[in-house]
Design a protein around this motif. Structure first.
Motif, PDB file in Angstrom:
ATOM      1  N   SER A 453       0.944  -1.264  -0.138  1.00  0.00           N
ATOM      2  CA  SER A 453      -0.012  -0.033   0.077  1.00  0.00           C
ATOM      3  C   SER A 453       0.841   1.156   0.028  1.00  0.00           C
ATOM      4  O   SER A 453       0.553   2.105  -0.821  1.00  0.00           O
ATOM      5  CB  SER A 453      -0.785   0.014   1.278  1.00  0.00           C
ATOM      6  OG  SER A 453      -0.186   0.020   2.360  1.00  0.00           O
ATOM      7  N   GLY A 474      -5.150   4.025 -10.659  1.00  0.00           N
ATOM      8  CA  GLY A 474      -5.576   4.122  -9.192  1.00  0.00           C
ATOM      9  C   GLY A 474      -7.069   3.136  -9.224  1.00  0.00           C
ATOM     10  O   GLY A 474      -7.121   2.414  -8.335  1.00  0.00           O
ATOM     11  N   PHE A 478      -6.260  -0.336  -6.897  1.00  0.00           N
ATOM     12  CA  PHE A 478      -6.907  -0.183  -5.421  1.00  0.00           C
ATOM     13  C   PHE A 478      -7.817  -1.333  -5.290  1.00  0.00           C
ATOM     14  O   PHE A 478      -7.940  -2.291  -4.301  1.00  0.00           O
ATOM     15  CB  PHE A 478      -7.420   0.912  -5.354  1.00  0.00           C
ATOM     16  CG  PHE A 478      -6.535   2.334  -4.698  1.00  0.00           C
ATOM     17  CD1 PHE A 478      -5.843   1.861  -3.495  1.00  0.00           C
ATOM     18  CD2 PHE A 478      -6.264   3.327  -5.328  1.00  0.00           C
ATOM     19  CE1 PHE A 478      -4.892   2.930  -3.108  1.00  0.00           C
ATOM     20  CE2 PHE A 478      -5.329   4.235  -5.210  1.00  0.00           C
ATOM     21  CZ  PHE A 478      -4.842   4.101  -4.020  1.00  0.00           C
TER      22      PHE A 478
END
Length: 542
Positions: A453, A474, A478
Motif C-alpha cells: 500500500s 488507481g 486499488f
C-alpha cells in the motif's frame, strides 16, 4: 484402555490414504510384554538416515540464484543491517517446513491435495493458479542465474543464455535416469564450493563481529529501499511452492502406521530440516557479510565501487578475488550454474505435485519443466534484451517480492490444516507452535500489505504521469489490493468443513498393541507402512 483413531482420505485429491493410528500408549491386557519391548527400543542413526533426503532437497531452494542476488544487494546497499531478516526468515522457514512435513506424514496427503478436498471449486482453482505463478516466479531467478553463469563462462549475451536455459534444464533432467544420486551429489558439491569460497573470503575481509551481531539481532530498516530489500529477502527465503514440495516429498518415505512411527518420522524430518537450513543460514549470512564488507570499505577502488553501486549476480565474482585470484570468475560461474540447475529440479517437482494435487493431473517431468521454463523465459528474455544484465538482476528482485506477496495463499492453509483436529487428529500442532507460527506468519503478511500500500501510494504521488493516467491506474490497482486483503482474511477466518481424520466407533486393544509394535494384521485396513506409490519415483535414496 487405549483407543484407535483412523485418518481416512478426504473427498478429493489423488493418492488415497487410509491411515489408522493409535492415540494411547497404555499397554492393553495380554499385550504388555510386546508393548514394553517396543517402548524400550530407541531410534538409531540407521532409522534416521532412512528419512534423510526431503529436507536437503528442499534446502537447495534457500541457496538458489534468487537468494544470492537479494543477499548481494542487501549487503551492498545496507551492510549488515538486514541480517536480522535472514535470521527471522530461516527460523520461520524451519517452523513452516517442519509443519509441512508433519502434515504429509500425519495425513498421508500433501498440501495441494488437502486444499482440493477442503475449498470450493472457485477457491481451489484460484489457489492452483497462484501456486503455479509462485513456481514460475521462483523459476525466473534460476533462468537468469544460469544465463549469467553462461555469460561469464562463454561470454555469450545474457539474452542468448536465457534461451539456452531451457535446453540445459531438460538435459539435466534427462541425465537423472543415468545416475540421479551421483548427479545431485555433484550439484551439491558445486554449490558448497561457492559456499566455501564465500567463507574463505569472509575470513579474509574480516567483517566487524560486533556490527554483524548487531545486524543479526537488532531489527532496523533505514535508508532508501530498505523495506523493499527486506521483503525481497523474505520472498527469496520463504517460498510458497516449497511448502507444497516438502509435504509431498516426505510421502516417498516408508513410515510405520502408528503414533510412535509418525512421531519419530516428524522428529527425524525436523532434525534433518534444521541441519540443512542452518547450513543455508550460514551461507546466506556469509554472502551478505562479504558483500557488505567489500562494498562499504573505505579504501574501495573506483572499479569495485561502480560494481557495488549496481551489484548483480553477473558482476559479483570480484567479491571472491581475494581468495581465488584470476580464477574467481570461473569458479563462481560454475557454482552459480549448479545453484540454478539444482533449484530448477526442486521447482519442477513442486510444480508436478501442485498440478497433481489440485487437478489430479500428472505430466511427464520433461514436459512439466518445459512448460514452466517457457513461461519463465518470456519475461526474462524481454527484460534481458531491453535492460541487459542490470535489468535482469532487478527482475530477480521483483520475482522474489512476488513470492513474498504470494506466501499467504500457501501459508494460511498450512497453518490451519496443521492446527486442525479434523485434519491431523492427535498430531495437530501444540498451542505454543500455533501461537508462534501465526505471530510470525501474520507479521510477514502485515509487512507485505504495508509495503504494497505505501509503495504504491508513494509512486502515485511522485510519478510524472498525467493526472488522468494516475486516476486510471488507481481505479485498476486499488480494487486489486482490496481483493488481495479480502482473500487473505477469507482464508484466515473460513472454518474448515471437510473432515479427513475420522474416529472409529470400535477398537481392539490387542490390535492396538500389535499396531504400536508394527505387526501386520492388527485391524482391518491397517498397513505396516504408509507409502505413496504415485510418489515412489522421486529421486531420493530409499
Amino acid at each position: 484402555m487405549g483407543s484407535l483413531q483412523q485418518a481416512a482420505a478426504g473427498s478429493g485429491g489423488g493418492g488415497n490414504s487410509n491411515r489408522i493410528v493409535a492415540v494411547a500408549t497404555t499397554p492393553p491386557a495380554g499385550g504388555g510384554k510386546e508393548f514394553d519391548d517396543h517402548v524400550k527400543q530407541k531410534p538409531g542413526w540407521k532409522n534416521f538416515l532412512q528419512h534423510v533426503g526431503p529436507g536437503f532437497l528442499v534446502s537447495l531452494a534457500y541457496l538458489d540464484p534468487g537468494n544470492l542476488e537479494t543477499d548481494l544487494q542487501a549487503g551492498a546497499n545496507h551492510g549488515y543491517e538486514l541480517l536480522w531478516v535472514i535470521l527471522i526468515g530461516l527460523v520461520f522457514a524451519l517452523i513452516i517446513q517442519s509443519l509441512a512435513a508433519n502434515l504429509g506424514v500425519s495425513t498421508g496427503k500433501h498440501l495441494s491435495e488437502l486444499c482440493k478436498a477442503e475449498y470450493p471449486i472457485f477457491v481451489k482453482y484460484c489457489l492452483w493458479i497462484l501456486a503455479e505463478v509462485a513456481v514460475i516466479a521462483a523459476d525466473i531467478p534460476e533462468v537468469i542465474g544460469t544465463a549469467f553463469a553462461l555469460n561469464i563462462l562463454f561470454h555469450i549475451p545474457v539474452w542468448v543464455g536465457v534461451l539456452c536455459t531451457g535446453c540445459s534444464t531438460l538435459l539435466l533432467i534427462g541425465l537423472q535416469k543415468y545416475g540421479v544420486r551421483k548427479l545431485e551429489l555433484l550439484i551439491a558439491i558445486l554449490v558448497f564450493v561457492m559456499a566455501a569460497c564465500f567463507f574463505g573470503e569472509l575470513s579474509y575481509v574480516k567483517p566487524p563481529a560486533k556490527q554483524v551481531m548487531k545486524g543479526m539481532f537488532v531489527p532496523k530498516l533505514s535508508g532508501k529501499g530498505a523495506t523493499g530489500d527486506a521483503i525481497a529477502l523474505l520472498g527469496a527465503l520463504v517460498m510458497p511452492h516449497n511448502l507444497f514440495l516438502h509435504s509431498a516429498l516426505v510421502l516417498s518415505r516408508k513410515i510405520p502406521d502408528s503414533v510412535r512411527g509418525i512421531n519419530d518420522a516428524c522428529r527425524y524430518f525436523l532434525i534433518e530440516s534444521g541441519f540443512a537450513l542452518f547450513v543455508a543460514f550460514l551461507i546466506n549470512v556469509a554472502v551478505i557479510s562479504v558483500s557488505g564488507t567489500v562494498c562499504l570499505a573505505d579504501d574501495l577502488s573506483t572499479e569495485n565501487a561502480d560494481s557495488c553501486s549496481d551489484l548483480t549476480l553477473n558482476s559479483a565474482s570480484f567479491l571472491l578475488k581475494n581468495v581465488l585470484g584470476k580464477s574467481s570468475s570461473t569458479v563462481y560461474a560454475i557454482a552459480l550454474l549448479a545453484s540454478g540447475q539444482s533449484s530448477t529440479i526442486t521447482g519442477t517437482y513442486a510444480g508436478q505435485f501442485i498440478m497433481q494435487g489440485f487437478l489430479e493431473l500428472k505430466m511427464r517431468k520433461w514436459l512439466r519443466n518445459l512448460i514452466t521454463r517457457c513461461i519463465a523465459i518470456t519475461p526474462s528474455l524481454i527484460v534481458s534484451i531491453i535492460g541487459g544484465s542490470s535489468g535482469a538482476g532487478r527482475l530477480i528482485i521483483i520475482a522474489s517480492m512476488i513470492l513474498s506477496f504470494e506466501l499467504p495463499f500457501a501459508l494460511i492453509p498450512l497453518l490451519k490444516f496443521s492446527s486442525s483436529a479434523t485434519k491431523m487428529g492427535p498430531h495437530k500442532n501444540s498451542i505454543y507452535i500455533i501461537v508462534i507460527s501465526w505471530i510470525l506468519g501474520l507479521g510477514i503478511i502485515g509487512i507485505n500489505i504495508y509495503y504494497l500500500s505505501t509503495a504504491f501510494v508513494d509512486w502515485l504521488i511522485h510519478n510524472n504521469l498525467p493526472k488522468v493516467g494516475n486516476v486510471f491506474i488507481g481505479i485498476v490497482v486499488f480494487p486489486l489490493m482490496a481483493i488481495y486483503i479480502i482473500s487473505v482474511i477469507y482464508l484466515m477466518f473460513r472454518k474448515d468443513r471437510v473432515v479427513t481424520f475420522i474416529q472409529p466407533t470400535k477398537f481392539d486393544p490387542i490390535a492396538q498393541a500389535r499396531m504400536e509394535n508394527g505387526h501386520e494384521g492388527g485391524v482391518e485396513l491397517q498397513q505396516n507402512v504408509t507409502f505413496r506409490e504415485d510418489l515412489a519415483d522421486i529421486p531420493l535414496p530409499q
